[in-house]
Design an enzyme around this catalytic site. Structure first.
Site, PDB file in Angstrom:
ATOM      1  N   VAL A  17       0.832  -1.205   0.000  1.00 51.36           N
ATOM      2  CA  VAL A  17       0.000   0.000   0.000  1.00 51.36           C
ATOM      3  C   VAL A  17       0.862   1.248   0.000  1.00 51.36           C
ATOM      4  O   VAL A  17       0.598   2.214  -0.721  1.00 51.36           O
ATOM      5  CB  VAL A  17      -0.953  -0.003   1.213  1.00 51.36           C
ATOM      6  CG1 VAL A  17      -1.717   1.309   1.310  1.00 51.36           C
ATOM      7  CG2 VAL A  17      -1.930  -1.172   1.116  1.00 51.36           C
ATOM      8  N   GLY A  18       1.932   1.250   0.793  1.00 52.35           N
ATOM      9  CA  GLY A  18       2.809   2.417   0.861  1.00 52.35           C
ATOM     10  C   GLY A  18       3.423   2.789  -0.469  1.00 52.35           C
ATOM     11  O   GLY A  18       3.553   3.971  -0.808  1.00 52.35           O
ATOM     12  N   LYS A 162      -2.969  -5.956  14.074  1.00 49.82           N
ATOM     13  CA  LYS A 162      -3.651  -4.764  13.558  1.00 49.82           C
ATOM     14  C   LYS A 162      -4.525  -4.116  14.629  1.00 49.82           C
ATOM     15  O   LYS A 162      -4.616  -2.882  14.706  1.00 49.82           O
ATOM     16  CB  LYS A 162      -4.481  -5.124  12.321  1.00 49.82           C
ATOM     17  CG  LYS A 162      -3.661  -5.621  11.138  1.00 49.82           C
ATOM     18  CD  LYS A 162      -2.559  -4.645  10.774  1.00 49.82           C
ATOM     19  CE  LYS A 162      -1.676  -5.155   9.643  1.00 49.82           C
ATOM     20  NZ  LYS A 162      -0.546  -4.244   9.368  1.00 49.82           N
ATOM     21  N   VAL A 188      -6.484  -6.404   0.351  1.00 47.78           N
ATOM     22  CA  VAL A 188      -6.037  -5.525  -0.726  1.00 47.78           C
ATOM     23  C   VAL A 188      -5.743  -6.342  -1.982  1.00 47.78           C
ATOM     24  O   VAL A 188      -4.984  -7.315  -1.953  1.00 47.78           O
ATOM     25  CB  VAL A 188      -4.784  -4.732  -0.305  1.00 47.78           C
ATOM     26  CG1 VAL A 188      -4.342  -3.806  -1.435  1.00 47.78           C
ATOM     27  CG2 VAL A 188      -5.063  -3.930   0.969  1.00 47.78           C
TER      28      VAL A 188
END
Length: 297
Positions: A17-18, A162, A188
Protein backbone atom coordinates in the site's frame (compact mmCIF):
# COMPACT_ATOMS: atom_id res chain seq x y z
CA UNK A 1 6.44 18.91 -8.18
CA UNK A 2 4.01 21.54 -6.94
CA UNK A 3 5.95 23.82 -4.55
CA UNK A 4 2.69 25.02 -2.98
CA UNK A 5 1.92 21.53 -1.68
CA UNK A 6 3.14 20.32 1.72
CA UNK A 7 5.78 17.63 2.14
CA UNK A 8 4.25 14.28 3.07
CA UNK A 9 6.02 11.24 4.49
CA UNK A 10 5.13 7.62 3.65
CA UNK A 11 6.34 4.95 6.05
CA UNK A 12 6.80 2.18 4.95
CA UNK A 13 7.00 3.23 1.30
CA UNK A 14 8.14 -0.28 0.36
CA UNK A 15 4.97 -1.95 1.67
CA UNK A 16 2.40 -2.78 -0.99
CA UNK A 17 0.00 0.00 0.00
CA UNK A 18 2.81 2.42 0.86
CA UNK A 19 4.38 2.04 -2.57
CA UNK A 20 1.11 2.88 -4.34
CA UNK A 21 0.47 5.82 -2.00
CA UNK A 22 3.96 7.14 -2.78
CA UNK A 23 3.44 6.76 -6.51
CA UNK A 24 0.08 8.56 -6.51
CA UNK A 25 1.35 11.41 -4.31
CA UNK A 26 4.16 12.02 -6.81
CA UNK A 27 1.64 11.95 -9.67
CA UNK A 28 -0.34 14.64 -7.84
CA UNK A 29 2.74 16.82 -7.48
CA UNK A 30 3.42 16.32 -3.76
CA UNK A 31 6.99 16.33 -2.47
CA UNK A 32 7.42 12.99 -0.68
CA UNK A 33 9.73 11.60 1.97
CA UNK A 34 9.74 7.88 1.14
CA UNK A 35 10.77 6.12 4.36
CA UNK A 36 11.66 2.45 3.98
CA UNK A 37 12.32 -0.01 6.80
CA UNK A 38 15.66 -1.71 6.57
CA UNK A 39 13.97 -5.14 6.60
CA UNK A 40 11.79 -4.36 3.57
CA UNK A 41 11.94 -5.74 0.06
CA UNK A 42 15.20 -4.82 -1.75
CA UNK A 43 13.56 -4.85 -5.20
CA UNK A 44 10.86 -2.38 -4.10
CA UNK A 45 13.51 -0.21 -2.47
CA UNK A 46 15.44 -0.10 -5.77
CA UNK A 47 12.25 0.86 -7.63
CA UNK A 48 11.58 3.72 -5.20
CA UNK A 49 15.16 4.97 -5.56
CA UNK A 50 14.72 4.96 -9.34
CA UNK A 51 11.45 6.86 -8.97
CA UNK A 52 13.39 9.44 -6.98
CA UNK A 53 15.80 9.93 -9.87
CA UNK A 54 12.98 10.34 -12.37
CA UNK A 55 10.51 12.33 -10.27
CA UNK A 56 11.53 15.63 -8.76
CA UNK A 57 10.32 15.83 -5.17
CA UNK A 58 11.01 12.35 -3.80
CA UNK A 59 13.61 11.94 -1.06
CA UNK A 60 14.54 8.45 0.13
CA UNK A 61 15.10 7.57 3.81
CA UNK A 62 16.17 4.28 5.36
CA UNK A 63 14.39 3.88 8.70
CA UNK A 64 14.53 1.50 11.64
CA UNK A 65 11.18 1.81 13.40
CA UNK A 66 12.85 0.71 16.64
CA UNK A 67 15.23 3.65 16.28
CA UNK A 68 13.32 6.76 17.27
CA UNK A 69 15.91 9.16 15.81
CA UNK A 70 15.83 7.61 12.33
CA UNK A 71 12.07 8.21 12.21
CA UNK A 72 12.53 11.86 13.21
CA UNK A 73 15.02 12.36 10.37
CA UNK A 74 12.49 11.08 7.81
CA UNK A 75 9.72 13.29 9.26
CA UNK A 76 11.73 16.51 9.23
CA UNK A 77 9.78 19.22 7.39
CA UNK A 78 6.72 17.01 6.76
CA UNK A 79 3.19 18.17 7.51
CA UNK A 80 1.60 14.73 7.35
CA UNK A 81 2.42 11.03 7.62
CA UNK A 82 0.93 8.03 5.86
CA UNK A 83 1.69 5.17 8.24
CA UNK A 84 1.52 2.10 5.98
CA UNK A 85 3.63 -0.33 7.95
CA UNK A 86 3.52 -4.01 7.05
CA UNK A 87 5.80 -7.01 6.81
CA UNK A 88 6.72 -9.07 3.72
CA UNK A 89 6.46 -12.21 5.87
CA UNK A 90 3.52 -14.24 7.11
CA UNK A 91 2.56 -12.90 10.55
CA UNK A 92 3.50 -14.86 13.64
CA UNK A 93 3.27 -14.16 17.38
CA UNK A 94 6.64 -12.37 17.54
CA UNK A 95 5.62 -9.87 14.86
CA UNK A 96 2.63 -8.71 16.91
CA UNK A 97 4.83 -7.09 19.56
CA UNK A 98 7.22 -5.64 16.96
CA UNK A 99 4.39 -3.96 15.05
CA UNK A 100 2.90 -2.45 18.21
CA UNK A 101 6.25 -1.14 19.44
CA UNK A 102 7.06 0.26 16.01
CA UNK A 103 3.67 1.98 15.80
CA UNK A 104 4.19 3.63 19.20
CA UNK A 105 7.62 4.90 18.10
CA UNK A 106 6.24 6.33 14.87
CA UNK A 107 3.31 8.17 16.49
CA UNK A 108 5.50 9.48 19.31
CA UNK A 109 8.01 10.75 16.74
CA UNK A 110 5.20 12.61 14.95
CA UNK A 111 4.21 14.21 18.25
CA UNK A 112 7.77 15.44 18.81
CA UNK A 113 7.97 17.30 15.50
CA UNK A 114 6.88 20.90 15.02
CA UNK A 115 5.39 20.22 11.59
CA UNK A 116 3.41 16.96 11.46
CA UNK A 117 -0.25 17.78 12.06
CA UNK A 118 -1.99 14.69 10.70
CA UNK A 119 -1.50 10.94 10.47
CA UNK A 120 -3.35 8.69 8.05
CA UNK A 121 -2.94 5.23 9.52
CA UNK A 122 -3.41 2.11 7.38
CA UNK A 123 -5.24 -0.47 9.46
CA UNK A 124 -7.36 -3.47 8.55
CA UNK A 125 -10.95 -4.65 8.70
CA UNK A 126 -9.56 -7.61 10.63
CA UNK A 127 -9.08 -5.18 13.54
CA UNK A 128 -12.89 -4.98 13.77
CA UNK A 129 -14.49 -8.28 12.73
CA UNK A 130 -13.08 -11.04 14.94
CA UNK A 131 -14.98 -12.07 18.06
CA UNK A 132 -16.94 -14.99 19.42
CA UNK A 133 -20.44 -13.54 19.06
CA UNK A 134 -20.22 -11.76 15.69
CA UNK A 135 -23.35 -13.49 14.36
CA UNK A 136 -25.43 -11.86 17.09
CA UNK A 137 -24.66 -8.42 15.69
CA UNK A 138 -26.62 -6.93 12.82
CA UNK A 139 -24.01 -4.41 11.71
CA UNK A 140 -20.23 -4.28 11.95
CA UNK A 141 -19.01 -0.70 11.62
CA UNK A 142 -16.26 1.65 12.77
CA UNK A 143 -17.32 1.36 16.41
CA UNK A 144 -16.38 -2.34 16.47
CA UNK A 145 -13.07 -3.87 17.54
CA UNK A 146 -11.79 -7.42 17.29
CA UNK A 147 -11.61 -9.30 20.57
CA UNK A 148 -7.92 -9.58 21.46
CA UNK A 149 -8.29 -12.66 23.65
CA UNK A 150 -10.32 -14.42 20.96
CA UNK A 151 -7.57 -13.63 18.42
CA UNK A 152 -4.93 -15.04 20.77
CA UNK A 153 -6.98 -18.18 21.40
CA UNK A 154 -7.43 -18.77 17.65
CA UNK A 155 -3.81 -17.75 16.84
CA UNK A 156 -5.05 -14.99 14.54
CA UNK A 157 -1.80 -13.04 14.69
CA UNK A 158 -2.50 -10.62 11.84
CA UNK A 159 -5.84 -9.38 13.28
CA UNK A 160 -4.25 -9.21 16.74
CA UNK A 161 -1.34 -7.11 15.44
CA UNK A 162 -3.65 -4.76 13.56
CA UNK A 163 -6.01 -4.40 16.54
CA UNK A 164 -3.29 -3.74 19.11
CA UNK A 165 -1.25 -1.42 16.88
CA UNK A 166 -4.28 0.65 15.85
CA UNK A 167 -5.49 0.94 19.44
CA UNK A 168 -1.99 1.96 20.57
CA UNK A 169 -1.83 4.57 17.80
CA UNK A 170 -5.21 6.00 18.80
CA UNK A 171 -4.36 6.13 22.50
CA UNK A 172 -1.08 7.95 21.86
CA UNK A 173 -2.52 10.28 19.21
CA UNK A 174 -5.29 11.37 21.57
CA UNK A 175 -2.83 11.83 24.44
CA UNK A 176 -0.43 13.87 22.28
CA UNK A 177 -3.28 15.81 20.63
CA UNK A 178 -2.39 14.60 17.14
CA UNK A 179 -5.02 14.50 14.42
CA UNK A 180 -5.36 10.97 13.07
CA UNK A 181 -7.48 9.02 10.59
CA UNK A 182 -7.38 5.24 10.34
CA UNK A 183 -8.33 3.47 7.13
CA UNK A 184 -9.51 -0.06 7.94
CA UNK A 185 -8.94 -1.80 4.64
CA UNK A 186 -10.38 -5.01 3.31
CA UNK A 187 -8.14 -7.60 1.67
CA UNK A 188 -6.04 -5.53 -0.73
CA UNK A 189 -6.09 -6.53 -4.40
CA UNK A 190 -4.16 -4.98 -7.26
CA UNK A 191 -1.31 -5.42 -9.75
CA UNK A 192 0.91 -8.42 -8.92
CA UNK A 193 -0.55 -8.57 -5.40
CA UNK A 194 -0.07 -12.35 -5.06
CA UNK A 195 3.66 -11.96 -5.72
CA UNK A 196 4.37 -8.60 -4.06
CA UNK A 197 2.08 -8.82 -1.01
CA UNK A 198 1.95 -12.55 -0.35
CA UNK A 199 2.77 -12.47 3.38
CA UNK A 200 0.02 -10.03 4.34
CA UNK A 201 -2.47 -11.66 1.97
CA UNK A 202 -1.97 -15.12 3.47
CA UNK A 203 -2.08 -13.66 6.99
CA UNK A 204 -5.30 -11.74 6.27
CA UNK A 205 -6.98 -14.85 4.87
CA UNK A 206 -6.41 -17.03 7.93
CA UNK A 207 -9.95 -17.81 9.00
CA UNK A 208 -11.32 -16.72 5.61
CA UNK A 209 -14.07 -19.36 5.70
CA UNK A 210 -15.45 -17.94 8.95
CA UNK A 211 -15.26 -14.37 7.64
CA UNK A 212 -17.05 -15.48 4.48
CA UNK A 213 -19.85 -17.22 6.35
CA UNK A 214 -20.28 -14.25 8.68
CA UNK A 215 -20.54 -11.75 5.80
CA UNK A 216 -17.37 -9.83 6.72
CA UNK A 217 -14.89 -11.02 4.08
CA UNK A 218 -14.30 -7.91 1.97
CA UNK A 219 -11.81 -6.82 -0.69
CA UNK A 220 -10.54 -3.46 -1.88
CA UNK A 221 -8.66 -2.41 -5.01
CA UNK A 222 -5.38 -0.75 -4.07
CA UNK A 223 -6.03 2.26 -6.33
CA UNK A 224 -9.34 2.99 -4.60
CA UNK A 225 -7.67 2.47 -1.22
CA UNK A 226 -4.92 4.93 -2.11
CA UNK A 227 -7.48 7.48 -3.31
CA UNK A 228 -9.25 7.22 0.07
CA UNK A 229 -5.95 7.67 1.91
CA UNK A 230 -5.14 10.86 0.03
CA UNK A 231 -8.67 12.26 0.39
CA UNK A 232 -8.43 11.63 4.13
CA UNK A 233 -5.17 13.56 4.29
CA UNK A 234 -6.38 16.46 2.16
CA UNK A 235 -9.77 16.92 3.85
CA UNK A 236 -9.24 18.87 7.07
CA UNK A 237 -12.58 17.67 8.47
CA UNK A 238 -11.68 13.96 8.53
CA UNK A 239 -11.03 12.12 11.75
CA UNK A 240 -11.66 8.72 13.31
CA UNK A 241 -11.96 5.34 11.61
CA UNK A 242 -13.12 4.58 8.06
CA UNK A 243 -13.95 1.09 6.78
CA UNK A 244 -12.69 0.83 3.20
CA UNK A 245 -13.68 -1.92 0.76
CA UNK A 246 -15.11 -2.35 -2.75
CA UNK A 247 -17.02 -5.56 -2.30
CA UNK A 248 -18.10 -8.09 0.30
CA UNK A 249 -17.31 -11.62 -0.84
CA UNK A 250 -20.39 -13.55 0.25
CA UNK A 251 -21.21 -16.05 -2.51
CA UNK A 252 -19.47 -19.11 -3.89
CA UNK A 253 -19.10 -17.49 -7.31
CA UNK A 254 -17.26 -14.52 -5.79
CA UNK A 255 -14.95 -16.76 -3.76
CA UNK A 256 -13.94 -18.59 -6.93
CA UNK A 257 -13.16 -15.27 -8.62
CA UNK A 258 -11.06 -14.24 -5.62
CA UNK A 259 -9.17 -17.54 -5.64
CA UNK A 260 -8.39 -17.09 -9.33
CA UNK A 261 -7.08 -13.56 -8.72
CA UNK A 262 -4.83 -14.78 -5.92
CA UNK A 263 -3.32 -17.80 -7.67
CA UNK A 264 -1.01 -19.48 -6.71
CA UNK A 265 -1.57 -18.33 -3.10
CA UNK A 266 -5.03 -19.91 -3.23
CA UNK A 267 -5.59 -23.00 -5.34
CA UNK A 268 -8.78 -24.67 -6.49
CA UNK A 269 -9.17 -28.17 -7.94
CA UNK A 270 -8.96 -28.25 -11.72
CA UNK A 271 -12.30 -27.77 -13.48
CA UNK A 272 -13.87 -26.51 -10.26
CA UNK A 273 -17.51 -25.62 -10.89
CA UNK A 274 -19.69 -23.35 -8.79
CA UNK A 275 -22.31 -25.48 -7.08
CA UNK A 276 -24.41 -23.16 -4.98
CA UNK A 277 -25.95 -19.72 -5.34
CA UNK A 278 -26.53 -18.98 -1.66
CA UNK A 279 -25.28 -15.57 -0.57
CA UNK A 280 -24.50 -14.89 3.08
CA UNK A 281 -25.83 -11.69 4.67
CA UNK A 282 -23.52 -8.68 4.40
CA UNK A 283 -22.65 -7.31 7.85
CA UNK A 284 -20.13 -4.55 7.10
CA UNK A 285 -21.23 -0.91 6.82
CA UNK A 286 -19.36 2.01 5.22
CA UNK A 287 -21.55 5.05 5.89
CA UNK A 288 -18.56 7.16 6.97
CA UNK A 289 -16.59 6.28 3.84
CA UNK A 290 -19.47 7.33 1.59
CA UNK A 291 -19.62 10.70 3.36
CA UNK A 292 -15.86 11.18 2.88
CA UNK A 293 -16.03 10.41 -0.84
CA UNK A 294 -19.10 12.59 -1.41
CA UNK A 295 -17.57 15.44 0.58
CA UNK A 296 -14.29 15.43 -1.37
CA UNK A 297 -15.69 14.73 -4.84
Amino acid sequence: MDHTKPILCVLDASSYVGFWVTKELLNKGYPVHAAVQNNGKPEIERTIREMGKMKNGLVFFSVDIMDYQSILVALKGCSGLFCCMDTPHVFDEKMVDLEVRGTINVVEACAQTDTVNKIVFTSSLTAAVWRENILSEKDVDERCWSDKEFCRKMKLWYPLAKTLSEQAAWALAVDRKLKMVSINAGLVLGPAVAEENSGSTISYLKGAAQMYENGVLAVVDVKFLVDVHIRAMEDSSTGGRYFCFDQIVNSEEETVKLANILRPLISLPQRYEVQGREAFAERLRTRRLHKLIEGTA
